[in-house]
Design a protein around this motif. Structure first.
Motif, short mmCIF file in Angstrom:
data_model
loop_
_atom_site.label_atom_id
_atom_site.label_comp_id
_atom_site.label_asym_id
_atom_site.label_seq_id
_atom_site.Cartn_x
_atom_site.Cartn_y
_atom_site.Cartn_z
N ARG A 107 58.59 107.94 16.36
CA ARG A 107 57.85 108.87 15.48
C ARG A 107 57.31 108.21 14.22
NH1 ARG A 107 62.11 113.94 15.63
NH2 ARG A 107 62.59 113.81 17.84
N CYS A 108 56.70 107.05 14.38
CA CYS A 108 56.00 106.42 13.26
C CYS A 108 54.69 107.17 12.99
CB CYS A 108 55.69 104.96 13.58
SG CYS A 108 57.16 103.97 13.96
N PHE A 109 54.13 106.95 11.81
CA PHE A 109 52.83 107.53 11.49
C PHE A 109 51.76 106.64 12.15
CE2 PHE A 109 55.41 108.71 7.69
CZ PHE A 109 55.45 110.07 7.93
N PRO A 110 51.10 107.12 13.21
CA PRO A 110 50.28 106.23 14.03
C PRO A 110 49.06 105.67 13.32
CG PRO A 110 49.99 108.53 14.70
CD PRO A 110 51.14 108.49 13.74
N ASN A 111 48.50 106.44 12.38
CA ASN A 111 47.26 106.02 11.73
C ASN A 111 47.49 105.38 10.36
OD1 ASN A 111 45.63 106.95 13.89
ND2 ASN A 111 45.84 109.04 13.12
N LEU A 112 48.73 104.99 10.10
CA LEU A 112 49.04 104.20 8.92
C LEU A 112 49.44 102.80 9.36
CD1 LEU A 112 51.19 106.64 6.72
CD2 LEU A 112 48.73 106.21 6.60
N THR A 113 49.19 101.83 8.51
CA THR A 113 49.59 100.46 8.82
C THR A 113 51.10 100.32 8.70
OG1 THR A 113 49.44 99.68 6.54
CG2 THR A 113 47.41 99.60 7.87
N VAL A 114 51.60 99.18 9.15
CA VAL A 114 53.02 98.89 9.00
C VAL A 114 53.43 98.99 7.54
CG1 VAL A 114 54.72 97.01 9.11
CG2 VAL A 114 53.22 97.46 11.07
N PHE A 115 52.67 98.36 6.66
CA PHE A 115 52.99 98.39 5.23
C PHE A 115 52.96 99.82 4.70
CE2 PHE A 115 51.60 98.25 0.76
CZ PHE A 115 52.63 97.49 0.22
N GLU A 116 51.96 100.59 5.10
CA GLU A 116 51.85 101.96 4.60
C GLU A 116 52.98 102.84 5.12
OE1 GLU A 116 46.95 102.09 4.19
OE2 GLU A 116 47.93 102.69 6.06
N ASN A 117 53.38 102.65 6.38
CA ASN A 117 54.52 103.39 6.91
C ASN A 117 55.77 103.14 6.09
OD1 ASN A 117 54.74 104.94 9.74
ND2 ASN A 117 52.97 103.55 9.84
N LEU A 118 55.96 101.90 5.69
CA LEU A 118 57.18 101.55 4.98
C LEU A 118 57.17 102.04 3.53
CD1 LEU A 118 57.74 97.98 6.42
CD2 LEU A 118 59.08 100.02 6.90
N ARG A 153 51.81 93.29 9.31
CA ARG A 153 51.73 94.06 8.06
C ARG A 153 50.55 95.02 8.00
NH1 ARG A 153 49.58 94.18 2.89
NH2 ARG A 153 51.08 94.29 1.15
N ASP A 154 49.37 94.58 8.39
CA ASP A 154 48.16 95.39 8.23
C ASP A 154 47.70 96.04 9.54
OD1 ASP A 154 47.94 94.82 5.46
OD2 ASP A 154 47.11 92.84 5.95
N GLN A 155 48.54 95.99 10.57
CA GLN A 155 48.18 96.67 11.82
C GLN A 155 48.60 98.13 11.76
OE1 GLN A 155 49.20 93.00 14.84
NE2 GLN A 155 49.12 95.07 15.69
N TYR A 156 47.81 98.98 12.42
CA TYR A 156 48.18 100.39 12.54
C TYR A 156 49.37 100.52 13.48
CZ TYR A 156 43.88 101.51 10.08
OH TYR A 156 42.89 101.60 9.12
N ALA A 157 50.23 101.49 13.19
CA ALA A 157 51.46 101.66 13.97
C ALA A 157 51.17 101.90 15.44
CB ALA A 157 52.30 102.80 13.39
N ASN A 158 50.05 102.59 15.73
CA ASN A 158 49.77 102.91 17.13
C ASN A 158 49.28 101.70 17.93
OD1 ASN A 158 47.19 102.68 16.13
ND2 ASN A 158 46.57 104.78 16.61
N THR A 159 49.10 100.55 17.28
CA THR A 159 48.73 99.33 17.99
C THR A 159 49.94 98.44 18.25
OG1 THR A 159 48.29 97.98 16.02
CG2 THR A 159 46.49 99.39 16.82
N LEU A 160 51.10 98.83 17.78
CA LEU A 160 52.31 98.02 17.96
C LEU A 160 52.92 98.27 19.33
CD1 LEU A 160 54.07 98.63 14.51
CD2 LEU A 160 52.48 96.79 15.11
#
Length: 228
Positions: free
Chosen positions: A88-99, A124-131
């Motif tokens: 349940r990460c925020f998909p449209n936020l980056t890794v850094f923004e999620n944290l 760091r700058d990838q969107y969560a939904n691309t991980l």
């Protein structure tokens, strides 16, 4: 003294009773395993602790305060960090923004999380939904740590992950334990869970049927309560 303590917790979904007097506790600096087959009450126990469902009877205390009946956000602010099943990460936020969106307190920072999970620094700058699924799980754990929790709750943190990623997650759990982080963990991988746990609680049909040290959970008991 227990950081978290449940006594006689009975929880219902409508007229259907799910927990029958559940008791467990987590002490400061401990890793405690909550175990049981699917459908035996583990998720309901976690939801009761977090205020997502309200126990009908019994007590739940956290850091010396009774929390049963409080709203979930108030319980979380007392120092509970959840890594939910399904990430349940925020998909449209980056890794850094999620944290940084979860940041509260000063002990855990973005750099600390990256030290624990170097892949998150690389992404760091990838969107969560691309991980990948494993990277999203690392992100979910890092996000919970950014709240600087007194107690970290891990609900099936390694389920469905590739073996190499599971090993990374367990290595992180061992590092957190060594640092004194209190953890309540639900997981089915006994070969990894039992060596890291200080104590275990087993649920069977919503009842606490075992509590004790991992070495007391004999193969016979494992087969009786945890076997498929």
């Amino acid at each position: 003294m227990s950081l978290l303590e449940l006594k006689g917790v009975e929880t219902f979904y409508g007229a259907s009773q799910a927990l029958f007097g559940v008791a467990l506790d987590v002490r400061e600096g401990e890793v405690v395993a909550l175990m049981g087959r699917n459908g035996m009450g583990k998720t309901t126990t976690i939801n009761s602790i977090l205020g997502l469902v309200r126990p009908r009877t019994g007590t739940i205390s956290f850091a010396g305060r009774q929390v049963a009946g409080l709203r979930p956000h108030r319980i979380a602010r007392l120092g509970l960090g959840l890594v939910p099943e399904g990430r349940r990460c925020f998909p449209n936020l980056t890794v850094f923004e999620n944290l940084v969106a979860a940041a509260r307190g000063s002990e855990w920072t973005f750099d600390n999380v990256v030290d624990l999970f170097p892949r998150l620094g690389e992404r760091r700058d990838q969107y969560a939904n691309t991980l990948s699924g494993g990277e999203q799980q690392m992100l979910a754990i890092g996000r919970a740590l950014m709240t600087n929790p007194s107690l970290l709750i891990l609900d099936e943190a390694t389920e469905g992950l590739a073996p190499v990623i599971r090993q990374d997650i367990w290595a992180a759990i061992r590092k957190l334990k060594a640092a004194g982080q209190s953890i309540l963990v639900v997981d089915k991988t006994l070969s990894e869970l039992l060596p890291v746990a200080d104590r275990c609680f087993v649920l069977e049909k919503g009842i606490t049927v075992f509590s004790g040290a991992p070495e007391a959970l004999t193969p016979e008991l494992q087969d009786r309560y945890l076997g498929v």
